[in-house]
Every structure is written in C-alpha cells, then in structure tokens.
Enzyme design. Structure first.
Site, PDB file in Angstrom:
ATOM      1  N   ASP A 173       0.733   4.341  -2.561  1.00  0.00           N
ATOM      2  CA  ASP A 173       0.406   5.712  -2.134  1.00  0.00           C
ATOM      3  C   ASP A 173       1.483   6.691  -2.586  1.00  0.00           C
ATOM      4  OD1 ASP A 173      -1.824   4.719  -0.991  1.00  0.00           O
ATOM      5  OD2 ASP A 173      -1.043   4.711   1.067  1.00  0.00           O
ATOM      6  N   TYR A 201     -21.812  -7.511 -19.848  1.00  0.00           N
ATOM      7  CA  TYR A 201     -22.517  -8.684 -20.370  1.00  0.00           C
ATOM      8  C   TYR A 201     -22.921  -8.499 -21.827  1.00  0.00           C
ATOM      9  CZ  TYR A 201     -26.337  -5.835 -18.487  1.00  0.00           C
ATOM     10  OH  TYR A 201     -27.167  -4.802 -18.152  1.00  0.00           O
ATOM     11  N   CYS A 211     -45.881  -0.496  29.410  1.00  0.00           N
ATOM     12  CA  CYS A 211     -45.001  -0.076  28.315  1.00  0.00           C
ATOM     13  C   CYS A 211     -43.542  -0.336  28.687  1.00  0.00           C
ATOM     14  CB  CYS A 211     -45.218   1.410  28.035  1.00  0.00           C
ATOM     15  SG  CYS A 211     -43.977   2.104  26.932  1.00  0.00           S
ATOM     16  N   CYS A 217     -44.082   9.288  27.492  1.00  0.00           N
ATOM     17  CA  CYS A 217     -43.364   8.086  27.044  1.00  0.00           C
ATOM     18  C   CYS A 217     -42.183   8.471  26.159  1.00  0.00           C
ATOM     19  CB  CYS A 217     -44.320   7.172  26.284  1.00  0.00           C
ATOM     20  SG  CYS A 217     -43.501   5.730  25.606  1.00  0.00           S
ATOM     21  N   LYS A 261     -27.274 -13.614 -13.155  1.00  0.00           N
ATOM     22  CA  LYS A 261     -27.990 -12.343 -13.339  1.00  0.00           C
ATOM     23  C   LYS A 261     -27.621 -11.451 -12.155  1.00  0.00           C
ATOM     24  CE  LYS A 261     -32.467 -10.453 -14.589  1.00  0.00           C
ATOM     25  NZ  LYS A 261     -32.378  -9.262 -13.780  1.00  0.00           N
ATOM     26  N   LYS A 299     -35.420 -16.273 -12.935  1.00  0.00           N
ATOM     27  CA  LYS A 299     -35.245 -15.608 -11.645  1.00  0.00           C
ATOM     28  C   LYS A 299     -35.329 -16.626 -10.507  1.00  0.00           C
ATOM     29  CE  LYS A 299     -35.803 -11.311 -11.398  1.00  0.00           C
ATOM     30  NZ  LYS A 299     -36.686 -10.351 -11.929  1.00  0.00           N
ATOM     31  N   ASP A 329     -27.491  -8.423  -9.670  1.00  0.00           N
ATOM     32  CA  ASP A 329     -28.586  -7.568  -9.215  1.00  0.00           C
ATOM     33  C   ASP A 329     -28.070  -6.156  -8.937  1.00  0.00           C
ATOM     34  OD1 ASP A 329     -31.097  -6.886  -8.567  1.00  0.00           O
ATOM     35  OD2 ASP A 329     -31.154  -7.894  -6.621  1.00  0.00           O
ATOM     36  N   ARG A 366     -29.502   3.237 -18.081  1.00  0.00           N
ATOM     37  CA  ARG A 366     -30.371   2.693 -19.115  1.00  0.00           C
ATOM     38  C   ARG A 366     -31.537   3.633 -19.410  1.00  0.00           C
ATOM     39  NH1 ARG A 366     -34.908  -0.209 -19.102  1.00  0.00           N
ATOM     40  NH2 ARG A 366     -35.184  -1.649 -20.827  1.00  0.00           N
ATOM     41  N   LYS A 378     -28.360 -17.262 -22.794  1.00  0.00           N
ATOM     42  CA  LYS A 378     -28.305 -16.569 -24.079  1.00  0.00           C
ATOM     43  C   LYS A 378     -27.909 -17.565 -25.163  1.00  0.00           C
ATOM     44  CE  LYS A 378     -26.807 -12.367 -21.780  1.00  0.00           C
ATOM     45  NZ  LYS A 378     -25.765 -11.408 -21.453  1.00  0.00           N
ATOM     46  N   GLU A 424     -25.032 -16.945 -17.738  1.00  0.00           N
ATOM     47  CA  GLU A 424     -24.303 -15.995 -16.877  1.00  0.00           C
ATOM     48  C   GLU A 424     -25.144 -15.755 -15.638  1.00  0.00           C
ATOM     49  OE1 GLU A 424     -24.438 -12.592 -19.423  1.00  0.00           O
ATOM     50  OE2 GLU A 424     -22.731 -13.211 -20.621  1.00  0.00           O
ATOM     51  N   SER A 480     -34.033  -5.079 -22.383  1.00  0.00           N
ATOM     52  CA  SER A 480     -34.221  -5.735 -21.098  1.00  0.00           C
ATOM     53  C   SER A 480     -34.389  -7.237 -21.360  1.00  0.00           C
ATOM     54  CB  SER A 480     -35.458  -5.130 -20.456  1.00  0.00           C
ATOM     55  OG  SER A 480     -35.520  -5.537 -19.150  1.00  0.00           O
ATOM     56  N   LEU A 481     -34.732  -8.002 -20.359  1.00  0.00           N
ATOM     57  CA  LEU A 481     -34.851  -9.444 -20.571  1.00  0.00           C
ATOM     58  C   LEU A 481     -36.252  -9.919 -20.225  1.00  0.00           C
ATOM     59  CD1 LEU A 481     -31.558 -10.571 -18.815  1.00  0.00           C
ATOM     60  CD2 LEU A 481     -32.053 -10.801 -21.250  1.00  0.00           C
ATOM     61  N   CYS A 494     -49.602   2.161  24.192  1.00  0.00           N
ATOM     62  CA  CYS A 494     -49.126   2.646  25.488  1.00  0.00           C
ATOM     63  C   CYS A 494     -49.927   3.896  25.840  1.00  0.00           C
ATOM     64  CB  CYS A 494     -47.633   2.978  25.379  1.00  0.00           C
ATOM     65  SG  CYS A 494     -47.082   4.176  26.595  1.00  0.00           S
ATOM     66  N   ASP A 507       0.830  -1.217   0.000  1.00  0.00           N
ATOM     67  CA  ASP A 507       0.000   0.000   0.000  1.00  0.00           C
ATOM     68  C   ASP A 507       0.862   1.263   0.000  1.00  0.00           C
ATOM     69  OD1 ASP A 507      -2.100  -1.629   0.064  1.00  0.00           O
ATOM     70  OD2 ASP A 507      -2.828  -1.032   2.071  1.00  0.00           O
ATOM     71  N   CYS A 512     -41.944   3.417  29.272  1.00  0.00           N
ATOM     72  CA  CYS A 512     -42.319   4.374  30.331  1.00  0.00           C
ATOM     73  C   CYS A 512     -43.145   3.729  31.443  1.00  0.00           C
ATOM     74  CB  CYS A 512     -43.067   5.559  29.729  1.00  0.00           C
ATOM     75  SG  CYS A 512     -44.713   5.106  29.161  1.00  0.00           S
TER      76      CYS A 512
HETATM   77  S1  IVH Z   1     -28.334  -9.132 -20.869  1.00  0.00           S
HETATM   78  C1  IVH Z   1     -30.003  -7.667 -24.478  1.00  0.00           C
HETATM   79  N1  IVH Z   1     -27.015 -10.317 -18.944  1.00  0.00           N
HETATM   80  O1  IVH Z   1     -30.928  -7.643 -15.996  1.00  0.00           O
HETATM   81  C2  IVH Z   1     -30.112  -8.114 -23.098  1.00  0.00           C
HETATM   82  N2  IVH Z   1     -28.540  -8.619 -18.345  1.00  0.00           N
HETATM   83  O2  IVH Z   1     -33.795  -7.820 -16.321  1.00  0.00           O
HETATM   84  C3  IVH Z   1     -29.566  -7.159 -22.136  1.00  0.00           C
HETATM   85  N3  IVH Z   1     -28.634  -8.150 -15.953  1.00  0.00           N
HETATM   86  O3  IVH Z   1     -31.292  -4.692 -17.879  1.00  0.00           O
HETATM   87  C4  IVH Z   1     -29.336  -7.700 -20.831  1.00  0.00           C
HETATM   88  N4  IVH Z   1     -27.109  -9.596 -15.339  1.00  0.00           N
HETATM   89  O4  IVH Z   1     -29.458  -4.781 -16.070  1.00  0.00           O
HETATM   90  C5  IVH Z   1     -27.933  -9.387 -19.249  1.00  0.00           C
HETATM   91  N5  IVH Z   1     -25.747 -11.416 -17.366  1.00  0.00           N
HETATM   92  C6  IVH Z   1     -26.649 -10.493 -17.670  1.00  0.00           C
HETATM   93  C7  IVH Z   1     -27.258  -9.698 -16.679  1.00  0.00           C
HETATM   94  C8  IVH Z   1     -28.210  -8.780 -17.075  1.00  0.00           C
HETATM   95  C9  IVH Z   1     -27.938  -8.653 -14.927  1.00  0.00           C
HETATM   96  C10 IVH Z   1     -29.656  -7.094 -15.812  1.00  0.00           C
HETATM   97  C11 IVH Z   1     -29.541  -5.969 -16.806  1.00  0.00           C
HETATM   98  C12 IVH Z   1     -30.830  -5.977 -17.554  1.00  0.00           C
HETATM   99  C13 IVH Z   1     -31.738  -6.664 -16.578  1.00  0.00           C
HETATM  100  C14 IVH Z   1     -32.932  -7.295 -17.268  1.00  0.00           C
END
Ligand code: IVH
Length: 670
Positions: free
Chosen positions: A34, A224, A406, A430, A114, A314, A116, A135, A290, A112, A79-80, A424, A30, A409
């Site tokens: 630094d 991703y 209580c 209180c 997912k 999910k 969060d 997004r 995918k 992959e 989105s998915l 109470c 470290d 008090c």
């Molecule tokens: S692919 C074209 N891969 O999940 C598809 N999304 O519910 C684009 N997310 O908006 C998303 N892990 O924020 C993809 N391995 C992963 C992911 C992933 C998390 C999120 C992402 C997306 C949301 C959809």
C-alpha cells in the site's frame, strides 16, 4: 526523484502484482504494498508527463461512455464444435487423421480445461496492451479495454525486452466461484438482482461502464491461443505458444496435458478433468482437445466458425445427491403458494445450493417425495436447481402437505379450479402479496424505480412502513435513512428515483398493476386499443375481447380487476400521488405484416431490439423458435440450428439486405 527511479517503482509493483495474481505467491506485506502504491500515485500526480501506460495505477481509469466502440478482429475469433461423448471425440480425431492421411494414434493431442467465462482478444503492440475486445460475432467485437485493464492477471506490458510488433492473445475472462458467491451475497443485500452463474457475472462485469466496480469483482484471465501475430519468433506447436505466453506474464492452466490420440487416453483425460471439476477454483464446463502441431492445424483449417483441429467435450448437466430437510411454501404476488425444497447445502454447478423449486403439489406427488428423503438434484447452466428424483426413502419420512392457511397472513388457502396450484385468499391483507406486488411494481419492466430493490422493499414491509403500492409515494427520507446501511444520502437518492419514475407510459403503468395474464406485450395492446385509462376502466368483457391477442381468460381477469373497489382506490391513489404519462401516440397503426410470425437468428448488423420492434410495429409477431407456423426467418451471419430447421420445414428465409429492402417498401429506413 528521477524518472529512472519512477520506472523502477513501476517495475517493482508490477512484479509484486504478477507474483500475487499469476503465481499465487505473496512477496511482501500488504502495508508495504500500500505504501509503495501511494508513493507511485504521489509521483504521478507531481509528474503527469512521466506516467507510463503500463503503470499499475492505470488499471482503473475513467468510466466508459454508454456504448462500446466496435473493434474489427484482424483474425476472426473462432468457436469450438462440441462432442458429447467419448465416441464423438474419437470420431472427430479419426476424421481429422483421415484428412491428414495419417494414423490417428500418431496425432499429438493437447488438452485444456474448458473455462466457463467469455472469450476476449487482447491486442499488444510493441508489447503494450492497446485494447481488449469481446468476441462479438467473431468478426466484430466491442472495446472493453477499461474493464480488461482492471484484471490483475493481464499484463499491461509484456514481460520481454523484445516484444513482437503485434501480438493478439486470446483467452477466457472468468470469475472464480468464491468471488461469485461473495458478490451475490452483496447484491442480495443491496438490490436483490443476483447473477445466475459465474459466467454471467463475468460477462456483466466486463461490460460494466465503471472500471472501479469491475476492479472490485476481481476477474481473471487465462490465455488459450493467439490471433494476429507479427513477430520474429516461429512457433511450431500450441504447447510452445502457451509456454511463451507464460514467460510474457500470463497465467497458464496447470491442468493442460499432452498425449497421443487413443480412445483410452481421451477417456482417461476426460475422467481426470471431470474428477477435478468440483475442486477447481473456477467453473469449467468441459475439456478442449487440440492437435498440438501448428502445421497440422494449418493443414486442417476450419469449417464455418470452428477449427477442424479442436473439439470441446462438454460435461453433462451436474447431478448431486442431498437430503430434503423441509419444504416451505412461498406466497407469490398473486397469492399462489409454491413449494420450495430446503436442502442440505450442496455444491453443484459452481454454487452452493440449499433451495430448489418444486413447482406444485402435483410435482411432489409425481416424484413421490417426502421430507427426509435423499434426493438427486440437477443444475445445468442458468437453470434454477431442480429436484429430479428420490434416491432413497427415509425411514422417518414425512408427507408434504399444502397448509390449510397461508403461512404469512393465516387466511384460508384454496385450490384454484382445475389447476395444480393453490392460492392464499388474503389478497391485499397478505403481507407476502403486498411485498411481491410492490417489488413487481417497482421492477425494471414496470415503473423502473432504480434504487428500490427487493431487499429494501421487504425490509420496509416488515417494518410496516410500506403496506401498499401507493405507500411508495409516501416514503420519507427518515423512513429509509434509519435502516441499516442506508443513511441520508442514500435515502435522498432513493426518493429522487421514486419521484423520477412517476413519469411513465400508459402501457408500463398497466403492466405495473400486475393484472393476472397481462404482461408487457399485452399491456401495449390494451393501451393502444383504449388509449386512456377511463375507457379501459369502464370496458365490458365484449369490448375487451376486441383487443388484439386478448382471449376470454385475460378479458375476464381485466374485467375482474377493474370491478374491485380496492384496485380502483389504488389506481386513484397512484394518480393522486403524481403518476402520469403523456398520451402515447396510438394512432391506428399500419400493420401490413399482421398475422405473420417471424424468427430472428444468427448475427445481425442491426440491433436485434430494433429489428424486433420494427417488425412488431408492422404487426408481425417475433418468436424465438421456428415451427411450421413461422412466416419468415431473418438469418444473419453464423446462423445455426434455427436456419437449418427453417430449411427443413421449407419456411421462407431472408438475409439482412433483403430485410432492409423489404422495410424500404414500407418507407422504413433502418
Ligand atoms: S479454443 C480456435 N480453448 O469456449 C478455438 N476455447 O465454445 C478457439 N473456451 O469461444 C477457442 N476454454 O470462449 C479454447 N481451453 C480453451 C477454452 C476455450 C474455454 C471457450 C472460448 C470459446 C468457447 C467455444
């Protein structure tokens, strides 16, 4: 010192950072790091004309202004679609195979975790990070480059001599479980506002105006996919893109797998990920499958906002077993006693849980719960942990009883007529009720005293310095400065915030009084109707019932509140301390939409708050859900289930253009 030596130093520190944050390896001590960093800063101070955009010193820049620039994504951020079971997943790919006219088991699948967190698009031009954007609605996001740059696992310059002209990297920004727990401990000490989960904390951090704070919160990023791309390399598979991203300096998820689509392989892979979930350093909420080959992806395309070549399975809400060690009773602002389960600490849904709400005594009865029992608890996303059932009764189980007095008090506890709740009877003698009332009074939706949070109020109450709401205005610098971790500078800031909050509005003041059943909206109606405090204080029940949306119970509560001497004394003391407001403009309103119920859904160009307030000014109510009673649904882009529900129920639906035209007829130009 030459420019070339400076560039070498930038390169060296970048490599150390990469090793540490992406590859999880520490190359140096470290102290050495630094020293090099200080040397870098010193050179940059002497030669500001040399500073490279990818220099590690550029990660924490100036704070952003109060609003974020909008960024239009060159390629939409998708989105998915979700699958909730193995058969959903299987059906999804059987359908895809049918469309591709091939056998499902020949489909090359990549899975992959997912993650969060939140989706981010990073745009690199000639290898240099130009911006990072959220997004948003998929088409237009917000420029959050200032916080993105603080993320150590995002290269400021791609690790290649031959970067693509344009390269958008898409992925998830997230916070590790460990950092989340740490910042919540700090938040608890500082102002009591906790983040509910790592996703929320990551989203809040990305939208932080001050990059310094963001840097302290150590966010991470994993890609991703990619968006816009202008380069010479030709990709044939998603897995190939991931490998390329890895060579460019990104951290790739090591739990990625490839296999052929068979029902068994999907199941095994899901089970593998579910088993890993607890041990991973970050939160995941499922698995993403995918189709790996880009040619197949292209052939399938997407519908609405989701690709037809990927699906997310999910995880169900997490359930874990633990032991009920004890039940304590918390006394709230209105004196209601709420049973709280004290649990043997257990890790669930990304956090360690040791408390869960039990709501009331009827709930305890319904669960057949006794102290010592093994229980199952449930935590889904933002939801407060909940005891779901008793799994095994303990031999030495102890009945849970509402205390007769209580715990704070010692006043008598009485059951509230016809309800499962107990209260109470101590009122303002209180201590718990006093602290909770002060916390509520100072909170954001009431008097909004920014620096006066839960922890500080509780400490001041414990020390006897604060013993009523009015005592807030008698606090001195010395009262606060002597507390641990405060000091004079902080104390002065807090007193300034208290002073600034004295200028308020009639309706906020009414909300802050905490009259039972009178919330923000109710207070607005009351303020609008009475216009001044004297008229309200002397109103009888008949008159109170004239206020829109005030029913018998609320009218009774308001009347009872103003009939009590101590409440009137408190109000007088607050006014004497300088709390004041300008008479709000409560002219009789033009309410052509009164009686109507509106629902907003999808992505709107106008800020939702503006739309909501405009509709309310015109007399409509804005509700969160569609029912047969809904008058009209305003549907923006990408509207989902609410729109569907409105169509099913035959409720009127308008789009934003039609809405603007309607507002125009009321002389409102938004
Ligand atoms: S692919 C074209 N891969 O999940 C598809 N999304 O519910 C684009 N997310 O908006 C998303 N892990 O924020 C993809 N391995 C992963 C992911 C992933 C998390 C999120 C992402 C997306 C949301 C959809």
């Amino acid at each position: 010192m030459s420019f070339a030596t400076y560039c070498q130093l930038v390169e060296k520190i970048t490599q150390w950072n990469y090793a540490y944050h992406v590859r999880d390896e520490s190359l140096i001590e470290d102290a050495e790091y630094d020293a090099a960093f200080i040397q870098l800063q010193t050179i940059e101070m002497a030669h500001p004309e040399w500073v490279l955009p990818e220099s590690p010193s550029q990660r924490v820049g100036a704070p952003a202004s109060s609003s974020f620039q909008k960024i239009t994504h060159e390629m939409k951020m998708l989105s998915l679609s979700n699958a909730f079971s193995l058969s959903d997943t299987w059906d999804f790919f059987v359908k895809a195979a049918k469309e591709l006219e091939c056998d499902v088991d020949t489909l090359p699948i990549l899975s992959e975790p997912k993650l969060d967190g939140l989706a981010i698009s990073l745009r690199y031009e000639k290898g240099i990070l130009r911006y990072g954007a959220t997004r948003g609605d998929g088409q237009i996001g917000e420029d959050v480059t200032h916080t993105i740059k603080t993320i150590a696992s995002i290269p400021l310059k791609l690790f290649t001599q031959d970067p693509p002209e344009v390269f958008e990297v898409r992925g998830e920004v997230f916070m590790s479980k460990a950092v989340f727990e740490q910042i919540n401990v700090l938040a608890q000490q500082e102002n009591g506002r906790l983040f509910v989960n790592p996703r929320n904390a990551a989203a809040g951090t990305i939208r932080q105006l001050n990059p310094k704070i963001a840097a302290e919160r150590a966010l991470q990023f994993m890609p991703y996919g990619i968006g816009a791309y202008l380069g010479e390399k030709v990709f044939t598979a998603h897995s190939q893109i991931l490998t390329y991203l890895n060579t460019l300096g990104f951290q790739i998820n090591s739990n990625t797998r490839t296999f052929n689509a068979t029902e068994r392989a999907f199941d095994e892979d899901y089970q593998r990920m579910a088993a890993l979930r607890e041990s991973l350093p970050m939160e995941i909420d499922g698995i993403v499958y995918k189709i790996d080959y880009l040619a197949l992806q292209q052939q399938l395309g997407f519908i609405a906002r989701s690709p037809k070549w990927a699906v997310a399975r999910k995880f169900p809400a997490q359930m874990v077993k633990t032991t009920l060690l004890d039940v304590i009773f918390q006394v709230g602002r209105t004196g209601v006693l709420t049973p709280v389960a004290k649990l043997k600490p257990v890790f669930v849904g990304g956090v360690t849980v040791s408390n869960a709400t039990l709501h009331n005594m009827d709930e305890i009865e319904r669960l057949g719960l006794c102290i010592g029992d093994e229980v199952e608890i449930h935590r889904a996303g933002d939801v407060i942990p909940k005891v779901v059932s008793v799994v095994a009764q303990s031999e030495h189980r102890q009945r849970i009883q509402m205390p007769a007095r209580c715990p704070i008090c010692q006043s008598e506890v009485n059951r509230i007529d016809n309800q499962a709740a107990y209260r109470c009877s101590g009122g303002l003698i209180c201590g718990a009720q006093i602290a909770e009332r002060i916390i509520y009074y100072a909170s954001r939706d009431c008097m909004n005293i920014k620096q006066l949070g839960r922890v500080l109020i509780e400490t001041l109450c414990e020390q006897g310095v604060l013993n009523s709401v009015a005592a807030i205005y008698r606090l001195t610098i010395a009262d606060i400065a002597r507390l641990d971790g405060q000091g004079e500078k902080n104390a002065t800031k807090i007193l300034a915030a208290i002073d600034a909050s004295k200028k308020t509005t009639f309706s906020l003041f009414l909300t802050a009084l905490g009259i039972s059943e009178v919330g923000e909206e109710g207070a607005k109606n009351i303020a609008r109707y009475f216009k001044n405090l004297t008229a309200l204080r002397t109103a009888d029940i008949e008159t109170l019932l004239q206020v829109p949306d005030v029913g018998a119970v609320t009218a009774k509560n308001i009347h009872a509140f103003f009939s009590q001497q101590e409440n009137n004394q408190l109000i007088d003391a607050l006014l004497a301390a300088g709390v004041h407001w300008n008479e709000e403009n409560f002219e009789p309103r033009y309410t052509p939409l009164s009686g109507q119920i509106w629902v907003l859904t999808g992505t709107l160009q106008l800020p939702r708050k503006v739309v909501k307030e405009t509709l309310e000014t015109l007399g409509a109510k804005v509700s969160g859900s569609v029912s047969a009673k809904t008058t009209c649904v305003l549907a923006g882009e990408l509207a989902g289930s609410k729109l569907l529900q409105a169509q099913t129920l035959g409720v009127d639906i308008i789009n934003e253009t039609q809405f603007l035209a309607l507002m125009h007829t009321f002389d409102i130009n938004l």
